[in-house]
Scaffold this motif. Structure first.
Motif, PDB file in Angstrom:
ATOM      1  N   LYS A   1       0.949  -1.144   0.275  1.00  0.00           N
ATOM      2  CA  LYS A   1      -0.046  -0.058   0.270  1.00  0.00           C
ATOM      3  C   LYS A   1       0.845   1.443   0.115  1.00  0.00           C
TER       4      LYS A   1
ATOM      5  N   ASP B   1      -1.161 -11.079   2.804  1.00  0.00           N
ATOM      6  CA  ASP B   1      -1.107  -9.273   3.451  1.00  0.00           C
ATOM      7  C   ASP B   1      -0.421  -9.176   2.931  1.00  0.00           C
TER       8      ASP B   1
ATOM      9  N   GLY C   1      -1.366  -3.034   4.214  1.00  0.00           N
ATOM     10  CA  GLY C   1      -2.445  -3.839   4.098  1.00  0.00           C
ATOM     11  C   GLY C   1      -3.312  -3.863   5.257  1.00  0.00           C
ATOM     12  N   THR C   2      -4.326  -3.960   5.351  1.00  0.00           N
ATOM     13  CA  THR C   2      -4.661  -4.758   6.692  1.00  0.00           C
ATOM     14  C   THR C   2      -6.280  -5.817   6.168  1.00  0.00           C
ATOM     15  N   LYS C   3      -6.345  -6.232   4.652  1.00  0.00           N
ATOM     16  CA  LYS C   3      -6.991  -7.169   4.446  1.00  0.00           C
ATOM     17  C   LYS C   3      -6.326  -8.331   3.647  1.00  0.00           C
ATOM     18  N   THR C   4      -6.889  -9.456   4.591  1.00  0.00           N
ATOM     19  CA  THR C   4      -6.386 -10.301   4.417  1.00  0.00           C
ATOM     20  C   THR C   4      -6.920 -11.090   2.390  1.00  0.00           C
TER      21      THR C   4
END
Length: 703
Positions: free
Chosen positions: A466, A515, A519-522
Motif C-alpha cells: 500500500k 497480506d 494492508g489491513t485486509k487478507t
C-alpha cells in the motif's frame, strides 16, 4: 522603409502564378506583371502603350464603361472573356476584377487565369457524349437522388432524370432480372459491372451499362455510371461476315463450330498448318478432325463455354499426317440468330514449349548443383525427425522425452511442481509448457526471478504494498500473487528466497491467502506454483538457509531437467534452430551447420547447457560468413569433462526418483493412484525394477 515596402509588393505581384493587369478608367494599361506580358508576347515597356480594346478586340467603349461602373459599385467582378495575343491568336480566360485606388488614381486590378485548355476539354467532353452516344449518371445512395447528363436521357428517350433510377431503368431491358442482380451487388457489395444488354420495345437497342461504386471508408455512398448506345457496333460484332474477314487474316487457326460439332467455318491457316485442302474440310466435324474429342466431352465443353463465355486450355492438335503439336485454345461463345457457336482460336505454342523445356532443364541443372552442394553435409542428408513439444521445446532424444512426459502428466492438474536442474537447461520453458497445457492457460503465467531482486523488494514484488507502507512506496502496487490469481506463478531460483520471507510464501501455499505490505485486509488467491532451482535444496535445509516444510510443499511433483550433455541427440537440431534465429536477426545468409561444426559441438560437454549453446551459435553467426557455419575461433576448445563428486550415476538417480514418486503415492505401486501409473510403467515391471535397485519400504523410513 516605404521604398522597401513597395519593392516587396512588386516582388509579390511578379511571383504570383496568375496574369495581373491594372487599367485606368479610360481602359489604358497602367501595369502588367511578367506572366501577363509573356502570355501576350509583348515586352514590359510595350504593354503599357496598349489599351484593353487591343487585348480584348470584342470590347466596345460602351461595354468598358458599363464594366467600369459595375466594378466601381460592387468592388469585385468575376467573369469569362476572350483575349488576343501579339500574334493575333485568341484564347479564353477567367478574370477576377477588383476596383482600388493607388496614389489617388482609381484603377481596376484584373487577375487573369488562362482556361483555354480546360474550356477545350469541357467542350470536347460535352460533344463526345453526343458523338459517342454516351450518357453519364450519378446515384446518391444516402437520399436516393440521381443526376444525369442529357445524353443519358436521350439514349432511353426519357425527359425526367428520376426514370433512370434502378426501379425504373431495369424494366427497359429484356434481361431485367440480370441487371437487377448486378445493381444489387453494386449497392450492397460494392461490385462494379460492365455489360451490354438488349432493350425492350422498338427500335431494339444494345446498351452498354457500366457502373462503379464510390466508397467512403467501408461505406458505399453513391454509384456513378454511364450508358452507351452500342447498337450499331453490336450488330457488326454479331455478323458472320465480320468473323469471316477476321479469321481469314489470322495466323492462329480459327474454327467456328456448331453445337453438334459440325465445322461451320475456319481460317485459311487451318489449311496451311494442318495440311488439309478445302474440299476435305467441307461438311466435316470436330470428331473427324481430332479423334481425341468425343461427343460426350464436346457436349460438356460446349455447355461450359456457353455458361462462362470463354474458356482457355492447352491441347495436342493432330495434323492430317497424324503428327501432333502443342496448342493453346481459347474457346469463345458466339450467338447469332438465336443459335450458339463455339469460336475456337488455336495457337501453336511449340516454340514456347521448347523454351519452357530449356528453362526447365536449366532449373534442373541448378537444382542438381544445389543438391550436390548440400550432399557435402551428411547430417542434412538424413531425415531429421525433430518435433516441437508444447510449442517451443525442441526435442529428439529419448532421455528428454521422458522429462516432457512428466510435464504432460502433471500439466492438467493443479499440483505444485518443483523443477530442478543445472543453470541454462531451460527450466523456464518447462514451466511455460506446464502452464500452456493446463486448465489455467487462459489466465496469465506470471514469472519472477528471486535471484534478480534485492531482498527488501522481493516481498513487495510477491505480495504488493500500500502507499506509504515503506520509504519510497509512493503508490499502491499489486503483487505477483494477485496478478497470477486463477493462473500460474513461476518462482525461478527459489533457493535465493530470503529465509525470513519463506513463512509468508508457505502460508500462501497452504491457505491460499496473504497480506499486502501496509494492508489491513487478507487477500485470497487461487494460484498454482511452479518453482525452479539449480541449487540442492536438501543441502540448504541442512545449512538452515531453506525451510524444510516449504521444501516439502514445493516438492510435491519434482521434475529434474537433465543437462544438455545428457541429451546430445538434441544438439544438432537445437544448434540449427539457433542458427536460423540469429541469422535472420543479423541479416546473414546461414542455412546449415557444417559436419565438422556439429562434430565439434557434440564433442563439447556444455557446462552452461542450452544457454551456452545459444550464445556460441550467436557468436559464430556474428564472426563467420557464408551460407554454411564452419568451425572457427568462436568454438570452445574440447575438454575432457569429468563428473563432479556430487554427480550421481544414472542408476542412483533412477532409484532416488522412484523413491520420490513412491513417497508421493504413499508407497502405493499399482492402481489409478499408484506410482506405476505416474511412471507410465507396468506395475510388475516397476516391482521388478524396485527389487533390482534395492528399493524397499524401509528406505522411506531411513530417509
Amino acid at each position: 522603409m516605404q521604398q522597401e515596402g513597395l519593392e516587396i509588393k512588386d516582388w509579390l505581384v511578379e511571383t504570383l502564378p496568375y496574369e495581373v493587369l491594372w487599367m485606368n478608367e479610360r481602359g489604358k494599361v497602367v501595369y502588367a506583371n511578367h506572366k501577363f506580358c509573356k502570355r501576350l508576347g509583348y515586352e514590359k515597356s510595350a504593354i503599357t502603350k496598349l489599351s484593353i480594346f487591343e487585348i480584348n478586340p470584342t470590347l466596345t467603349k460602351e461595354g468598358w464603361k458599363k464594366h467600369w461602373d459595375f466594378v466601381q459599385k460592387n468592388k469585385v467582378h468575376r467573369f469569362k472573356e476572350t483575349h488576343k495575343n501579339k500574334k493575333d491568336k485568341y484564347y479564353e480566360v477567367e478574370v477576377f476584377a477588383r476596383y482600388f485606388s493607388n496614389m489617388r488614381n482609381n484603377l481596376i486590378c484584373a487577375i487573369i487565369n488562362d482556361i483555354s485548355e480546360s474550356s477545350f476539354y469541357q467542350k470536347l467532353m460535352d460533344n463526345t457524349q453526343t458523338i459517342a452516344h454516351v450518357g453519364g449518371w450519378e446515384l446518391n445512395l444516402q437520399d436516393g437522388s440521381i443526376v444525369s447528363t442529357s445524353e443519358a436521357l436521350s439514349i432511353f428517350d426519357l425527359k425526367e432524370t428520376e426514370f433512370l433510377t434502378p426501379p425504373h431503368i431495369i424494366h427497359r431491358f429484356k434481361e431485367s432480372e440480370h441487371l437487377k442482380t448486378l445493381m444489387a451487388n453494386a449497392i450492397r457489395k460494392g461490385i462494379a459491372y460492365d455489360v451490354v444488354l438488349e432493350t425492350n420495345g422498338s427500335p431494339l437497342k444494345f446498351i452498354r451499362c457500366v457502373t462503379k461504386p464510390v466508397l467512403k471508408g467501408d461505406t458505399i455512398y453513391k454509384l456513378i455510371g454511364v450508358y452507351q448506345d452500342v447498337t450499331e457496333q453490336q450488330r457488326k460484332e454479331n455478323s458472320l461476315q465480320l468473323f469471316k474477314e477476321v479469321i481469314n487474316n489470322a495466323e492462329d487457326i480459327i474454327y467456328v463450330i456448331k453445337k453438334d460439332g459440325t465445322l461451320l467455318d475456319y481460317s485459311t491457316s487451318a489449311l496451311t498448318q494442318l495440311g488439309y485442302d478445302r474440299k476435305e474440310l467441307e461438311d466435316t466435324t470436330i470428331f473427324e478432325l481430332d479423334p481425341a474429342v468425343t461427343p460426350e466431352w464436346w457436349q460438356n465443353h460446349f455447355e461450359e463455354i456457353v455458361a462462362k463465355g470463354s474458356v482457355r486450355f492447352e491441347w495436342l492438335t493432330m495434323r492430317k499426317n497424324g503428327t501432333k503439336f502443342p496448342v493453346e485454345i481459347t474457346a469463345n461463345h458466339l450467338s447469332y440468330n438465336q443459335e450458339d457457336y463455339n469460336c475456337a482460336i488455336i495457337r501453336d505454342v511449340s516454340e514456347r514449349k521448347a523454351r519452357d523445356l530449356k528453362l526447365y532443364e536449366a532449373l534442373e541443372e541448378i537444382k542438381s548443383l544445389k543438391d550436390r552442394l548440400e550432399s557435402e553435409n551428411e547430417y542434412l542428408q538424413e531425415e531429421i525427425n525433430s518435433k516441437i513439444n508444447f510449442s517451443n521445446i525442441i526435442c529428439r532424444s529419448e532421455a528428454y522425452a521422458k522429462v516432457l512426459q512428466l510435464v504432460d502428466q502433471v500439466a492438467p492438474t493443479d499440483t505444485t511442481v518443483l523443477i530442478t536442474g543445472e543453470s541454462g537447461t531451460g527450466k523456464e520453458l518447462l514451466a511455460s509448457a506446464i502452464h500452456n497445457t493446463s486448465l489455467r492457460k487462459e489466465r496469465p503465467l506470471i514469472k519472477i526471478n528471486c535471484a534478480t531482486l534485492p531482498k527488501e523488494l522481493i516481498e513487495s514484488e510477491l505480495f504488493g504494498h500500500k502507499k506509504g507502507a515503506f520509504t519510497g512506496a509512493v503508490a499502491d502496487k499489486v503483487g505477483k500473487f494477485a496478478l497470477a490469481d486463477g493462473g500460474t506463478l513461476f518462482l525461478d531460483e527459489i533457493g535465493e528466497m530470503p529465509i525470513d520471507l519463506q513463512p509468508k510464501l508457505l502460508r500462501v501455499l497452504q491457505e491460499g491467502e496473504f497480506d499486502e505490505l501496509g494492508g489491513t485486509k487478507t487477500i485470497k488467491v487461487n494460484v498454482r506454483i511452479v518453482a525452479a532451482t539449480n541449487r540442492h535444496l536438501e543441502e540448504m535445509i541442512k545449512e538452515g538457509s531453506f525451510r524444510e516444510d516449504l521444501y516439502y510443499r514445493l516438492n510435491v511433483f519434482p521434475i529434474h531437467n537433465i543437462p544438455l550433455r545428457a541429451r546430445k541427440e538434441d544438439i544438432p537440431i537445437l544448434a540449427q534452430y539457433f542458427l536460423e534465429k540469429y541469422s535472420a536477426k543479423a541479416g546473414k545468409a546461414f542455412k546449415r551447420l557444417s559436419k565438422k561444426t556439429i562434430e565439434a559441438l557434440l564433442a563439447y560437454n556444455f557446462p552452461g547447457n542450452i544457454r551456452e549453446l545459444e550464445n556460441l551459435i550467436e557468436r559464430g553467426v556474428i564472426i563467420e560468413s557464408g551460407t554454411t557455419l564452419n568451425p572457427g575461433s568462436w568454438l570452445p576448445k574440447p575438454t575432457n569433462f569429468k563428473a563432479a563428486d556430487n554427480f550421481k550415476s544414472f542408476e542412483t538417480m533412477q532409484r532416488d526418483y522412484i523413491v520420490d514418486v513412491l513417497n508421493y503415492t504413499n508407497w502405493r505401486v499399482s492402481g489409478t493412484k499408484g506410482a506405476a501409473r505416474i511412471l507410465n510403467m507396468n506395475a510388475k515391471t516397476l516391482f521388478a525394477k524396485m527389487k533390482r535397485l534395492g528399493i524397499e519400504k524401509e528406505v522411506r523410513l531411513k530417509k
